[in-house]
Design a protein around this motif. Sequence first.
Motif, PDB file in Angstrom:
ATOM      1  N   SER A 133       0.794  -1.166  -0.155  1.00 47.68           N
ATOM      2  CA  SER A 133      -0.038  -0.122  -0.066  1.00 47.68           C
ATOM      3  C   SER A 133       0.821   1.432  -0.162  1.00 47.68           C
ATOM      4  N   SER A 134       2.031   1.200  -0.437  1.00 48.33           N
ATOM      5  CA  SER A 134       3.015   2.194  -0.524  1.00 48.33           C
ATOM      6  C   SER A 134       2.856   3.126  -1.663  1.00 48.33           C
ATOM      7  N   TRP A 135       2.907   4.394  -1.387  1.00 44.79           N
ATOM      8  CA  TRP A 135       2.612   5.309  -2.384  1.00 44.79           C
ATOM      9  C   TRP A 135       4.007   5.365  -3.379  1.00 44.79           C
ATOM     10  N   ALA A 136       5.237   5.164  -2.774  1.00 47.78           N
ATOM     11  CA  ALA A 136       6.283   4.994  -3.661  1.00 47.78           C
ATOM     12  C   ALA A 136       6.429   3.708  -4.483  1.00 47.78           C
ATOM     13  N   PHE A 137       5.789   2.786  -3.765  1.00 49.57           N
ATOM     14  CA  PHE A 137       5.795   1.400  -4.829  1.00 49.57           C
ATOM     15  C   PHE A 137       4.743   1.689  -5.847  1.00 49.57           C
ATOM     16  N   LEU A 138       3.699   2.249  -5.284  1.00 55.59           N
ATOM     17  CA  LEU A 138       2.693   2.572  -6.759  1.00 55.59           C
ATOM     18  C   LEU A 138       3.342   3.172  -7.709  1.00 55.59           C
ATOM     19  N   ARG A 139       4.112   4.106  -7.513  1.00 54.84           N
ATOM     20  CA  ARG A 139       4.887   4.821  -8.587  1.00 54.84           C
ATOM     21  C   ARG A 139       5.545   4.056  -9.361  1.00 54.84           C
ATOM     22  N   ALA A 140       6.438   3.276  -8.713  1.00 55.67           N
ATOM     23  CA  ALA A 140       7.412   2.381  -9.334  1.00 55.67           C
ATOM     24  C   ALA A 140       6.736   1.362 -10.132  1.00 55.67           C
ATOM     25  N   ALA A 141       5.713   0.597  -9.459  1.00 52.42           N
ATOM     26  CA  ALA A 141       4.945  -0.545 -10.261  1.00 52.42           C
ATOM     27  C   ALA A 141       4.209   0.177 -11.253  1.00 52.42           C
ATOM     28  N   ALA A 142       3.695   1.431 -11.321  1.00 52.66           N
ATOM     29  CA  ALA A 142       2.936   1.865 -12.577  1.00 52.66           C
ATOM     30  C   ALA A 142       3.994   2.196 -13.695  1.00 52.66           C
ATOM     31  N   SER A 143       5.366   2.773 -13.262  1.00 53.07           N
ATOM     32  CA  SER A 143       6.317   2.717 -14.341  1.00 53.07           C
ATOM     33  C   SER A 143       6.509   1.382 -14.997  1.00 53.07           C
ATOM     34  N   LEU A 144       6.606   0.531 -14.067  1.00 57.15           N
ATOM     35  CA  LEU A 144       7.337  -0.818 -14.531  1.00 57.15           C
ATOM     36  C   LEU A 144       6.069  -1.522 -15.428  1.00 57.15           C
ATOM     37  N   LYS A 145       5.053  -1.435 -14.881  1.00 57.24           N
ATOM     38  CA  LYS A 145       3.825  -1.799 -15.870  1.00 57.24           C
ATOM     39  C   LYS A 145       3.543  -1.166 -17.450  1.00 57.24           C
ATOM     40  N   GLY A 146       3.814   0.282 -17.265  1.00 54.49           N
ATOM     41  CA  GLY A 146       4.171   0.718 -18.683  1.00 54.49           C
ATOM     42  C   GLY A 146       5.102  -0.019 -19.450  1.00 54.49           C
TER      43      GLY A 146
END
Length: 184
Positions: A133-146
């Motif tokens: 539920s980390s905001w930083a992990f959300l950013r990294a995961a969104a970039s990785l998903k792209g």
Amino acid sequence: MPSKEYAGSLLFGRRKDNRPEPLDKWRLVSNNKAIRDRLGEVLETSRVQVLLDGVDSVRLEMVQWDQSGVVHHCDGFRYLSPVERVGDACGCPPEIESRKRGAASGLGPQPSVRISFRVAKFPEVGTFVFRSSSWAFLRAAASLKGDLGLSAGGTLCDLSIEAVKLESSSGAVLTYFQPVILAA
């Protein structure tokens, strides 16, 4: 999305004396003793190499709870539940910082990120899951998903636990741990 059976999950925390305790090394949770025994040595570390099998390996969701249960469930743009609202615009701001402020004030959902993967050293063992539920992990995961949307086949990534030190206004040094995922 249908429920999936996982070989296990990774955590970097536990409960000790009924209090949350962060860990600086991965903790494997599996109902299968053979899996725990086989992967135990690989996961006695803060970094593990994992294989993501395409864009569906990364699930980005936003969830807001209250005393009655889930009151908002979306992907940041469209509702994922309840059934009668699936696909409708959810009204979340497009910028993560605005979403973060809304969640902090109790007026918006928080991240719910799920990464499903195979351990690179033992891919045949099965698929595992990590949730954050980390905001930083959300950013990294969104970039990785792209990036995953642009690649074919499995993508090798480093899933790690990073220690972050902050100095308080009183001069005390505080350490917390956060999950990090990067393409290898």
